[in-house]
Motif scaffolding. Structure first.
Motif, PDB file in Angstrom:
ATOM      1  N   ARG A 165       0.817  -1.218   0.000  1.00  0.00           N
ATOM      2  CA  ARG A 165       0.000   0.000   0.000  1.00  0.00           C
ATOM      3  C   ARG A 165       0.851   1.269   0.000  1.00  0.00           C
ATOM      4  O   ARG A 165       0.374   2.341  -0.365  1.00  0.00           O
ATOM      5  N   LEU A 166       2.086   1.116   0.459  1.00  0.00           N
ATOM      6  CA  LEU A 166       3.003   2.255   0.511  1.00  0.00           C
ATOM      7  C   LEU A 166       4.290   1.860  -0.223  1.00  0.00           C
ATOM      8  O   LEU A 166       5.321   1.564   0.396  1.00  0.00           O
ATOM      9  N   PRO A 167       4.271   1.805  -1.550  1.00  0.00           N
ATOM     10  CA  PRO A 167       5.423   1.276  -2.292  1.00  0.00           C
ATOM     11  C   PRO A 167       6.706   2.059  -2.094  1.00  0.00           C
ATOM     12  O   PRO A 167       7.803   1.521  -2.323  1.00  0.00           O
ATOM     13  N   ASP A 168       6.616   3.317  -1.675  1.00  0.00           N
ATOM     14  CA  ASP A 168       7.832   4.112  -1.481  1.00  0.00           C
ATOM     15  C   ASP A 168       8.329   4.069  -0.033  1.00  0.00           C
ATOM     16  O   ASP A 168       9.225   4.846   0.345  1.00  0.00           O
ATOM     17  N   LEU A 169       7.760   3.180   0.792  1.00  0.00           N
ATOM     18  CA  LEU A 169       8.181   3.069   2.191  1.00  0.00           C
ATOM     19  C   LEU A 169       9.686   2.842   2.283  1.00  0.00           C
ATOM     20  O   LEU A 169      10.237   1.955   1.621  1.00  0.00           O
ATOM     21  N   ARG A 170      10.340   3.636   3.100  1.00  0.00           N
ATOM     22  CA  ARG A 170      11.794   3.538   3.298  1.00  0.00           C
ATOM     23  C   ARG A 170      12.055   2.716   4.558  1.00  0.00           C
ATOM     24  O   ARG A 170      11.348   2.865   5.568  1.00  0.00           O
ATOM     25  N   VAL A 171      13.055   1.834   4.544  1.00  0.00           N
ATOM     26  CA  VAL A 171      13.296   0.913   5.652  1.00  0.00           C
ATOM     27  C   VAL A 171      14.771   0.954   6.037  1.00  0.00           C
ATOM     28  O   VAL A 171      15.662   0.820   5.180  1.00  0.00           O
ATOM     29  N   ILE A 172      15.017   1.137   7.340  1.00  0.00           N
ATOM     30  CA  ILE A 172      16.369   1.214   7.895  1.00  0.00           C
ATOM     31  C   ILE A 172      16.512   0.149   8.977  1.00  0.00           C
ATOM     32  O   ILE A 172      15.569  -0.122   9.728  1.00  0.00           O
ATOM     33  N   SER A 173      17.691  -0.451   9.072  1.00  0.00           N
ATOM     34  CA  SER A 173      17.945  -1.415  10.137  1.00  0.00           C
ATOM     35  C   SER A 173      19.432  -1.406  10.477  1.00  0.00           C
ATOM     36  O   SER A 173      20.265  -0.993   9.662  1.00  0.00           O
ATOM     37  N   PHE A 174      19.727  -1.858  11.679  1.00  0.00           N
ATOM     38  CA  PHE A 174      21.124  -2.105  12.041  1.00  0.00           C
ATOM     39  C   PHE A 174      21.181  -3.321  12.945  1.00  0.00           C
ATOM     40  O   PHE A 174      20.183  -3.747  13.537  1.00  0.00           O
ATOM     41  N   GLY A 175      22.369  -3.923  13.013  1.00  0.00           N
ATOM     42  CA  GLY A 175      22.561  -5.120  13.828  1.00  0.00           C
ATOM     43  C   GLY A 175      24.008  -5.531  13.788  1.00  0.00           C
ATOM     44  O   GLY A 175      24.859  -4.819  13.237  1.00  0.00           O
ATOM     45  N   THR A 176      24.298  -6.697  14.351  1.00  0.00           N
ATOM     46  CA  THR A 176      25.692  -7.158  14.418  1.00  0.00           C
ATOM     47  C   THR A 176      25.998  -8.256  13.415  1.00  0.00           C
ATOM     48  O   THR A 176      27.154  -8.611  13.233  1.00  0.00           O
ATOM     49  N   THR A 177      24.971  -8.812  12.747  1.00  0.00           N
ATOM     50  CA  THR A 177      25.200  -9.918  11.814  1.00  0.00           C
ATOM     51  C   THR A 177      25.279  -9.401  10.388  1.00  0.00           C
ATOM     52  O   THR A 177      24.733  -8.340  10.064  1.00  0.00           O
ATOM     53  N   PRO A 178      25.934 -10.159   9.492  1.00  0.00           N
ATOM     54  CA  PRO A 178      26.012  -9.719   8.094  1.00  0.00           C
ATOM     55  C   PRO A 178      24.638  -9.724   7.427  1.00  0.00           C
ATOM     56  O   PRO A 178      23.729 -10.447   7.839  1.00  0.00           O
ATOM     57  N   ALA A 179      24.503  -8.926   6.383  1.00  0.00           N
ATOM     58  CA  ALA A 179      23.270  -8.928   5.593  1.00  0.00           C
ATOM     59  C   ALA A 179      23.113 -10.272   4.891  1.00  0.00           C
ATOM     60  O   ALA A 179      24.095 -10.934   4.536  1.00  0.00           O
ATOM     61  N   THR A 180      21.858 -10.694   4.691  1.00  0.00           N
ATOM     62  CA  THR A 180      21.571 -11.960   4.018  1.00  0.00           C
ATOM     63  C   THR A 180      20.594 -11.716   2.877  1.00  0.00           C
ATOM     64  O   THR A 180      19.989 -10.649   2.765  1.00  0.00           O
ATOM     65  N   GLU A 181      20.419 -12.755   2.050  1.00  0.00           N
ATOM     66  CA  GLU A 181      19.592 -12.599   0.859  1.00  0.00           C
ATOM     67  C   GLU A 181      18.100 -12.434   1.160  1.00  0.00           C
ATOM     68  O   GLU A 181      17.339 -12.009   0.295  1.00  0.00           O
ATOM     69  N   ASP A 182      17.685 -12.753   2.385  1.00  0.00           N
ATOM     70  CA  ASP A 182      16.265 -12.623   2.706  1.00  0.00           C
ATOM     71  C   ASP A 182      15.898 -11.217   3.190  1.00  0.00           C
ATOM     72  O   ASP A 182      14.752 -10.968   3.552  1.00  0.00           O
ATOM     73  N   PHE A 183      16.852 -10.290   3.207  1.00  0.00           N
ATOM     74  CA  PHE A 183      16.546  -8.924   3.621  1.00  0.00           C
ATOM     75  C   PHE A 183      15.533  -8.304   2.659  1.00  0.00           C
ATOM     76  O   PHE A 183      15.532  -8.607   1.466  1.00  0.00           O
ATOM     77  N   PRO A 184      14.660  -7.417   3.175  1.00  0.00           N
ATOM     78  CA  PRO A 184      13.729  -6.725   2.282  1.00  0.00           C
ATOM     79  C   PRO A 184      14.480  -5.942   1.199  1.00  0.00           C
ATOM     80  O   PRO A 184      15.590  -5.452   1.430  1.00  0.00           O
ATOM     81  N   PRO A 185      13.879  -5.834   0.010  1.00  0.00           N
ATOM     82  CA  PRO A 185      14.526  -5.048  -1.052  1.00  0.00           C
ATOM     83  C   PRO A 185      14.766  -3.608  -0.597  1.00  0.00           C
ATOM     84  O   PRO A 185      13.950  -3.024   0.115  1.00  0.00           O
ATOM     85  N   ASP A 186      15.908  -3.085  -0.998  1.00  0.00           N
ATOM     86  CA  ASP A 186      16.256  -1.680  -0.720  1.00  0.00           C
ATOM     87  C   ASP A 186      16.384  -1.369   0.766  1.00  0.00           C
ATOM     88  O   ASP A 186      16.302  -0.205   1.166  1.00  0.00           O
TER      89      ASP A 186
END
Length: 354
Positions: free
Chosen positions: A213-234
């Motif tokens: 419903r909000l295609p331009d929604l911006r998403v930020i995250s942080f953590g201690t593990t490496p990024a993986t392929e299941d992360f949300p796009p963008d």
């Protein structure tokens, strides 16, 4: 006073942030503070094989700067073994901070100080020896719980335990932000963790649903593990960011998602609100004590519930969102580490006088 904290390992975990904050503030008030920890675990052959199969090098453990301010007063053991009396200075008080450290502290001689157990979670996790964990709740250590949830759960396991409350707080010199308007596009954030109880999948699913419903929604995250392929796009992801960057990440968001199944407290609740970011949270840890409907929302662990609230808040009148933001900041302002340190010292002095 001479005060010793015994921690399992000097990681970036929220419980260590709590101990490091108390240690710094106590030292600033003239107390003699020592923190003792074990070194980080070595990477096992299984860890290395998993990394090899994935075709990615095994990342190093993120370095924790939390105890740098203590200098030589932070002592790291030569190897991973139990802490014993010879590792600690004589003191007035010694404080365990994790179930293993409670076992070690209970075995110390009286010269190491009056014995306390800072309960930062109910550590009856499947990957731990739960019988040993449960037994620590009955040890003759004075117990301090950081939330009502912990106090009530530990009392279920050890009904005769006397447990005092020592709620967590937030460092307002670090976590703060000026008043602001809601961003365009709307930005949501969350802490990433692979621990099952953090339910990162709930955050991912909520974002995916909201983006319908909000295609331009911006998403930020942080953590201690490496990024993986299941992360949300963008997804804008920062792995182990410098401590001074974390408040900026909170403040870059219009909503913070707290999706845990259970928590001892949940420091991101207060950290996000201190940075004027309202929180959408499950009823885990201190969330029911902190979130009142004006500074965020308590929600069921359902991605559609989170998604619907994200959409609702995205369509709020700007003055309504600003009122939520200000209410979040006011909630955090009522929880200072200086006041929490006063409370801790009150318990320590009371025990020494008894």
């Amino acid at each position: 006073m001479r005060i010793t904290f015994v921690i399992a390992v000097a990681s970036l975990a929220g419980g260590n942030r709590v101990v490091a904050t108390y240690a710094r503030l106590l030292k600033a008030r003239g107390h003699e503070v020592t923190v003792v920890s074990r070194p980080r675990p070595r990477r096992t052959l299984r860890d290395r094989l998993r990394a090899w199969r994935r075709g990615r090098p095994l990342p190093p453990h993120p370095r924790s700067p939390l105890f740098d301010a203590l200098g030589d007063s932070h002592r790291v053991l030569d190897r991973r073994r139990p802490v014993v009396a010879e590792d600690l200075p004589d003191a007035d008080v010694v404080i365990a901070t994790w179930w293993e450290t409670a076992e070690w502290v209970a075995a110390l001689p009286a010269s190491k100080g009056r014995k306390f157990y800072l309960l930062q979670d109910v550590e009856l996790f499947d990957h731990l020896p739960v019988d040993r964990v449960r037994a620590t709740y009955a040890l003759p250590l004075r117990k301090l719980a950081v939330s009502d949830y912990i106090r009530d759960r530990v009392r279920e396991e050890a009904p005769d335990s006397e447990i005092d409350l020592l709620p967590n707080a937030v460092d307002h010199a670090v976590f703060d932000a000026p008043p602001r308007a809601r961003g365009t596009p709307l930005t949501v954030g969350f802490l990433h963790s692979i621990a099952p109880r953090k339910r990162i999948g709930l955050a991912f699913d909520a974002v995916a649903s909201a983006r319908l419903r909000l295609p331009d929604l911006r998403v930020i995250s942080f953590g201690t593990t490496p990024a993986t392929e299941d992360f949300p796009p963008d997804l804008i992801y920062r792995r182990a960011p410098p401590q001074q960057e974390i408040p900026k990440l909170y403040a870059a968001c219009d909503l913070w998602l707290f999706t845990s199944a259970h928590e001892g407290f949940g420091l991101p609740l207060l950290e996000a609100m201190a940075c004027r970011t309202p929180v959408l949270a499950t009823s885990a840890g201190a969330a029911p004590d902190l979130i009142d409907g004006r500074n965020g929302r308590l929600l069921p662990p359902d991605p559609e519930a989170f998604s619907a609230e994200i959409e609702t808040i995205s369509r709020m009148d700007p003055t309504e969102w600003r009122a939520m933001s200000d209410a979040a900041h006011a909630t955090a302002a009522a929880h200072s580490w200086e006041a929490a340190t006063d409370r801790l010292l009150g318990y320590l002095r009371e025990e020494i006088r008894s």
